[in-house]
Motif scaffolding. Structure first.
Motif, PDB file in Angstrom:
ATOM      1  N   ASN A  85      22.443  41.314  43.072  1.00 30.35           N
ATOM      2  CA  ASN A  85      22.761  42.693  43.465  1.00 30.35           C
ATOM      3  C   ASN A  85      21.994  43.738  42.679  1.00 30.35           C
ATOM      4  O   ASN A  85      22.439  44.881  42.554  1.00 30.35           O
ATOM      5  N   ALA A  86      20.825  43.374  42.132  1.00 34.22           N
ATOM      6  CA  ALA A  86      20.099  44.309  41.268  1.00 34.22           C
ATOM      7  C   ALA A  86      18.646  44.472  41.679  1.00 34.22           C
ATOM      8  O   ALA A  86      17.742  44.487  40.843  1.00 34.22           O
ATOM      9  N   ALA A  87      18.401  44.574  42.978  1.00 29.59           N
ATOM     10  CA  ALA A  87      17.112  45.025  43.510  1.00 29.59           C
ATOM     11  C   ALA A  87      15.924  44.152  43.143  1.00 29.59           C
ATOM     12  O   ALA A  87      14.809  44.641  42.994  1.00 29.59           O
ATOM     13  N   MET A  88      16.143  42.841  42.978  1.00 32.52           N
ATOM     14  CA  MET A  88      15.045  41.877  42.841  1.00 32.52           C
ATOM     15  C   MET A  88      14.368  41.881  41.472  1.00 32.52           C
ATOM     16  O   MET A  88      13.409  41.126  41.260  1.00 32.52           O
ATOM     17  N   TYR A  89      14.833  42.688  40.522  1.00 35.18           N
ATOM     18  CA  TYR A  89      14.146  42.730  39.229  1.00 35.18           C
ATOM     19  C   TYR A  89      14.248  41.383  38.519  1.00 35.18           C
ATOM     20  O   TYR A  89      13.248  40.811  38.080  1.00 35.18           O
ATOM     21  N   GLY A  90      15.463  40.872  38.401  1.00 35.84           N
ATOM     22  CA  GLY A  90      15.627  39.569  37.776  1.00 35.84           C
ATOM     23  C   GLY A  90      14.992  38.454  38.583  1.00 35.84           C
ATOM     24  O   GLY A  90      14.331  37.565  38.037  1.00 35.84           O
ATOM     25  N   THR A  91      15.182  38.504  39.882  1.00 30.22           N
ATOM     26  CA  THR A  91      14.591  37.486  40.749  1.00 30.22           C
ATOM     27  C   THR A  91      13.070  37.484  40.624  1.00 30.22           C
ATOM     28  O   THR A  91      12.439  36.418  40.565  1.00 30.22           O
ATOM     29  N   SER A  92      12.461  38.666  40.586  1.00 23.36           N
ATOM     30  CA  SER A  92      11.004  38.747  40.442  1.00 23.36           C
ATOM     31  C   SER A  92      10.541  38.087  39.149  1.00 23.36           C
ATOM     32  O   SER A  92       9.525  37.379  39.121  1.00 23.36           O
ATOM     33  N   ALA A  93      11.298  38.291  38.064  1.00 22.45           N
ATOM     34  CA  ALA A  93      10.937  37.699  36.778  1.00 22.45           C
ATOM     35  C   ALA A  93      11.090  36.181  36.808  1.00 22.45           C
ATOM     36  O   ALA A  93      10.264  35.451  36.257  1.00 22.45           O
ATOM     37  N   VAL A  94      12.147  35.699  37.441  1.00 22.88           N
ATOM     38  CA  VAL A  94      12.362  34.260  37.544  1.00 22.88           C
ATOM     39  C   VAL A  94      11.221  33.612  38.325  1.00 22.88           C
ATOM     40  O   VAL A  94      10.639  32.604  37.894  1.00 22.88           O
ATOM     41  N   ILE A  95      10.874  34.190  39.456  1.00 20.18           N
ATOM     42  CA  ILE A  95       9.806  33.627  40.283  1.00 20.18           C
ATOM     43  C   ILE A  95       8.467  33.703  39.555  1.00 20.18           C
ATOM     44  O   ILE A  95       7.661  32.765  39.601  1.00 20.18           O
ATOM     45  N   ALA A  96       8.216  34.808  38.850  1.00 18.40           N
ATOM     46  CA  ALA A  96       6.967  34.933  38.095  1.00 18.40           C
ATOM     47  C   ALA A  96       6.881  33.892  36.979  1.00 18.40           C
ATOM     48  O   ALA A  96       5.777  33.513  36.564  1.00 18.40           O
ATOM     49  N   ILE A 106      29.509  38.114  42.069  1.00 21.03           N
ATOM     50  CA  ILE A 106      29.943  39.100  41.087  1.00 21.03           C
ATOM     51  C   ILE A 106      31.455  39.255  41.106  1.00 21.03           C
ATOM     52  O   ILE A 106      32.141  38.842  42.036  1.00 21.03           O
ATOM     53  N   GLU A 107      31.963  39.888  40.042  1.00 17.59           N
ATOM     54  CA  GLU A 107      33.388  40.196  39.977  1.00 17.59           C
ATOM     55  C   GLU A 107      33.682  41.416  40.851  1.00 17.59           C
ATOM     56  O   GLU A 107      32.962  42.420  40.784  1.00 17.59           O
ATOM     57  N   PRO A 108      34.729  41.368  41.649  1.00 18.09           N
ATOM     58  CA  PRO A 108      35.076  42.529  42.479  1.00 18.09           C
ATOM     59  C   PRO A 108      35.328  43.776  41.634  1.00 18.09           C
ATOM     60  O   PRO A 108      35.998  43.720  40.604  1.00 18.09           O
ATOM     61  N   GLY A 109      34.737  44.891  42.062  1.00 14.45           N
ATOM     62  CA  GLY A 109      34.959  46.157  41.392  1.00 14.45           C
ATOM     63  C   GLY A 109      34.121  46.405  40.163  1.00 14.45           C
ATOM     64  O   GLY A 109      34.051  47.538  39.670  1.00 14.45           O
ATOM     65  N   ARG A 110      33.464  45.364  39.625  1.00 17.25           N
ATOM     66  CA  ARG A 110      32.671  45.527  38.405  1.00 17.25           C
ATOM     67  C   ARG A 110      31.179  45.382  38.653  1.00 17.25           C
ATOM     68  O   ARG A 110      30.362  45.939  37.922  1.00 17.25           O
ATOM     69  N   SER A 111      30.802  44.583  39.622  1.00 12.66           N
ATOM     70  CA  SER A 111      29.409  44.342  39.987  1.00 12.66           C
ATOM     71  C   SER A 111      28.638  43.539  38.949  1.00 12.66           C
ATOM     72  O   SER A 111      27.418  43.459  39.003  1.00 12.66           O
ATOM     73  N   THR A 112      29.339  42.937  37.988  1.00  6.51           N
ATOM     74  CA  THR A 112      28.695  42.055  37.017  1.00  6.51           C
ATOM     75  C   THR A 112      29.083  40.612  37.302  1.00  6.51           C
ATOM     76  O   THR A 112      30.018  40.330  38.050  1.00  6.51           O
ATOM     77  N   SER A 310      22.804  61.668  46.935  1.00 10.42           N
ATOM     78  CA  SER A 310      23.413  60.383  46.609  1.00 10.42           C
ATOM     79  C   SER A 310      22.417  59.295  46.985  1.00 10.42           C
ATOM     80  O   SER A 310      21.404  59.563  47.630  1.00 10.42           O
ATOM     81  N   ASP A 311      22.705  58.063  46.571  1.00  9.92           N
ATOM     82  CA  ASP A 311      21.789  56.964  46.886  1.00  9.92           C
ATOM     83  C   ASP A 311      22.572  55.664  46.911  1.00  9.92           C
ATOM     84  O   ASP A 311      23.737  55.614  46.496  1.00  9.92           O
ATOM     85  N   ILE A 312      21.923  54.593  47.357  1.00  8.11           N
ATOM     86  CA  ILE A 312      22.562  53.288  47.459  1.00  8.11           C
ATOM     87  C   ILE A 312      21.884  52.332  46.484  1.00  8.11           C
ATOM     88  O   ILE A 312      20.707  52.010  46.633  1.00  8.11           O
ATOM     89  N   HIS A 313      22.641  51.890  45.499  1.00  6.26           N
ATOM     90  CA  HIS A 313      22.137  50.934  44.503  1.00  6.26           C
ATOM     91  C   HIS A 313      23.024  49.677  44.527  1.00  6.26           C
ATOM     92  O   HIS A 313      24.034  49.634  43.868  1.00  6.26           O
ATOM     93  N   TYR A 314      22.710  48.694  45.400  1.00  6.06           N
ATOM     94  CA  TYR A 314      21.444  48.513  46.109  1.00  6.06           C
ATOM     95  C   TYR A 314      21.778  48.009  47.509  1.00  6.06           C
ATOM     96  O   TYR A 314      22.754  47.257  47.672  1.00  6.06           O
ATOM     97  N   PRO A 315      20.992  48.353  48.535  1.00  3.31           N
ATOM     98  CA  PRO A 315      21.409  48.082  49.912  1.00  3.31           C
ATOM     99  C   PRO A 315      21.171  46.657  50.396  1.00  3.31           C
ATOM    100  O   PRO A 315      21.838  46.203  51.322  1.00  3.31           O
ATOM    101  N   ASP A 337      27.742  40.620  49.030  1.00  5.46           N
ATOM    102  CA  ASP A 337      27.439  41.155  50.360  1.00  5.46           C
ATOM    103  C   ASP A 337      28.330  42.347  50.691  1.00  5.46           C
ATOM    104  O   ASP A 337      27.862  43.354  51.251  1.00  5.46           O
ATOM    105  N   ARG A 338      29.598  42.268  50.329  1.00  7.95           N
ATOM    106  CA  ARG A 338      30.510  43.377  50.618  1.00  7.95           C
ATOM    107  C   ARG A 338      30.109  44.628  49.828  1.00  7.95           C
ATOM    108  O   ARG A 338      30.124  45.738  50.362  1.00  7.95           O
ATOM    109  N   ASP A 339      29.737  44.426  48.576  1.00  7.38           N
ATOM    110  CA  ASP A 339      29.297  45.568  47.770  1.00  7.38           C
ATOM    111  C   ASP A 339      28.072  46.234  48.379  1.00  7.38           C
ATOM    112  O   ASP A 339      27.965  47.459  48.409  1.00  7.38           O
ATOM    113  N   SER A 340      27.132  45.443  48.843  1.00  2.00           N
ATOM    114  CA  SER A 340      25.885  46.010  49.375  1.00  2.00           C
ATOM    115  C   SER A 340      26.141  46.890  50.587  1.00  2.00           C
ATOM    116  O   SER A 340      25.331  47.763  50.899  1.00  2.00           O
ATOM    117  N   GLU A 341      27.271  46.677  51.244  1.00  4.51           N
ATOM    118  CA  GLU A 341      27.603  47.458  52.433  1.00  4.51           C
ATOM    119  C   GLU A 341      28.456  48.680  52.134  1.00  4.51           C
ATOM    120  O   GLU A 341      28.647  49.530  53.013  1.00  4.51           O
TER     121      GLU A 341
END
Length: 367
Positions: A85-96, A106-112, A310-315, A337-341
């Motif tokens: 849920n963090a815009a591919m930053y961690g995923t990009s590093a893992v793949i690299a 993630i935990e409901p309501g906390r996003s961690t 306002s903005d969506i972090h992350y859609p 998935d629910r958070d992203s929506e």
């Protein structure tokens, strides 16, 4: 009222203009431009601030994650647990790094990261090598539970602190001081931001630190002596390091102001159509103040009609990004998935005025 931005970097830098100009001039006069004395000075300062022995300045936060992973022993083909849920930053590093992302809900309501989900995956048939724990929106994850799981399964722990500069848990530990290594971004919008790209790896481990210093500069053991495969050209420059040293002493006060704004939102937004973020304690530094609403698009349009950005972090969660070409179609992350929506970010930065905060609150309550 004048439109309220999501962030305003002009307000951030305005009080420091003379100091920043003088620092830039000093660097130009010095003849040291990359990995010089200003970088060494900031590395000492930031390591001390985080409560660790080592800080290694790099070019940006994503490089910091990649270098932290490699320095903590992650090799090509290893599986690394992380949230999606963090815009591919961690995923990009893992793949690299040549490693394989393994997504944890993630935990409901906390996003961690949900430690129970990490334990379930770590106990599965496919072994993990490491876990990236992202302190998303400035909220520290449950590091005790994650660390206990990691110890049981022999995992390296990498803290992603790109949004959590200065956060302190209930045991008095700074974000970045708990795992085997941690990655920071100093992108301009961060709680501690440069005037351009910059990042750092911090660690208590001398071994990890020495490897990180090699990985950031081609894998050199000495000049032009390439020993480590997978080295990068990722170095912090003198001007950004000088700017960060100027602003670091203001970080705690900025975080306190962010918390004050967030607490007002949590207390005063009283609308059954908007779920507010519970924020208490120093483990939340309010990098972003995120609400949730099943009527997000309507709420976003309503705020815009009142002059509020306002903005969506992350859609789009990482496992659903088009670049994967269906690789993770079988991954099921219900909470992610629910958070992203439903997530929507409200303005929350230190220079926001009390009147502006009141206007945001009033607009939310009118929705």
């Amino acid at each position: 009222m004048t439109p309220i931005p999501l962030n305003d970097l002009g307000r951030r830098t305005s009080p420091f203009r003379e100091q920043l100009a003088a620092a830039s001039d000093a660097v130009v006069r010095s003849g040291y431009f990359v990995l010089g004395p200003a970088v060494a000075n900031f590395e000492r300062e930031f390591a001390g601030y985080c409560g660790v022995e080592h800080c290694i300045g790099v070019a940006n936060g994503t490089d910091a994650l990649e270098i932290a992973l490699k320095s903590a022993g992650v090799s090509p083909g290893d599986r690394v647990a992380l949230c999606a849920n963090a815009a591919m930053y961690g995923t990009s590093a893992v793949i690299a790094s040549g490693a394989i992302p393994c997504y944890v809900d993630i935990e409901p309501g906390r996003s961690t990261m949900d430690p129970a989900e990490l334990e379930r995956i770590a106990s599965g048939p496919d072994s993990l090598r490491a876990v990236i724990v992202t302190h998303l929106y400035g909220q520290m994850a449950d590091m005790d539970a994650v660390s206990a799981c990691a110890a049981r399964h022999g995992l390296s722990v990498i803290e992603d602190c790109a949004q959590a500069h200065g956060a302190i848990d209930q045991k008095g530990r700074r974000a970045g001081s708990i795992g085997d290594a941690a990655a920071f971004s100093f992108y301009p919008t961060k709680n501690l931001g440069a005037i351009g790209d910059a990042g750092a790896v911090v660690t208590r481990s001398e071994r990890v630190a020495n490897l990180a210093r090699q990985y950031r500069q081609y894998g050199w053991a000495g000049k032009y002596d390439n020993r480590l495969p997978g080295g990068r050209n990722s170095r912090l420059d003198e001007i950004q390091a000088s700017f960060l040293s100027i602003m670091l002493p203001s970080l705690d006060a900025w975080n306190q102001r962010r918390r004050h704004i967030a607490m007002r939102y949590s207390r005063e937004i009283l609308n059954s159509r908007i779920d507010i973020h519970p924020c208490e304690g120093s483990d939340y530094v309010a990098h972003l103040y995120v609400v949730r609403s099943r009527h997000r698009d309507a709420l976003k349009a309503h705020l815009a009609s009142h002059g509020i950005a306002s903005d969506i972090h992350y859609p789009i969660p990482d496992h659903r990004q088009a670049c994967h070409a269906g690789r993770f179609d079988d991954v099921i992350l219900h909470v992610t998935d629910r958070d992203s929506e439903t997530v929507l970010t409200l303005p929350c930065f230190p220079e926001l005025t009390d009147d502006e905060v009141s206007h945001v609150i009033d607009a939310c309550n009118l929705f």
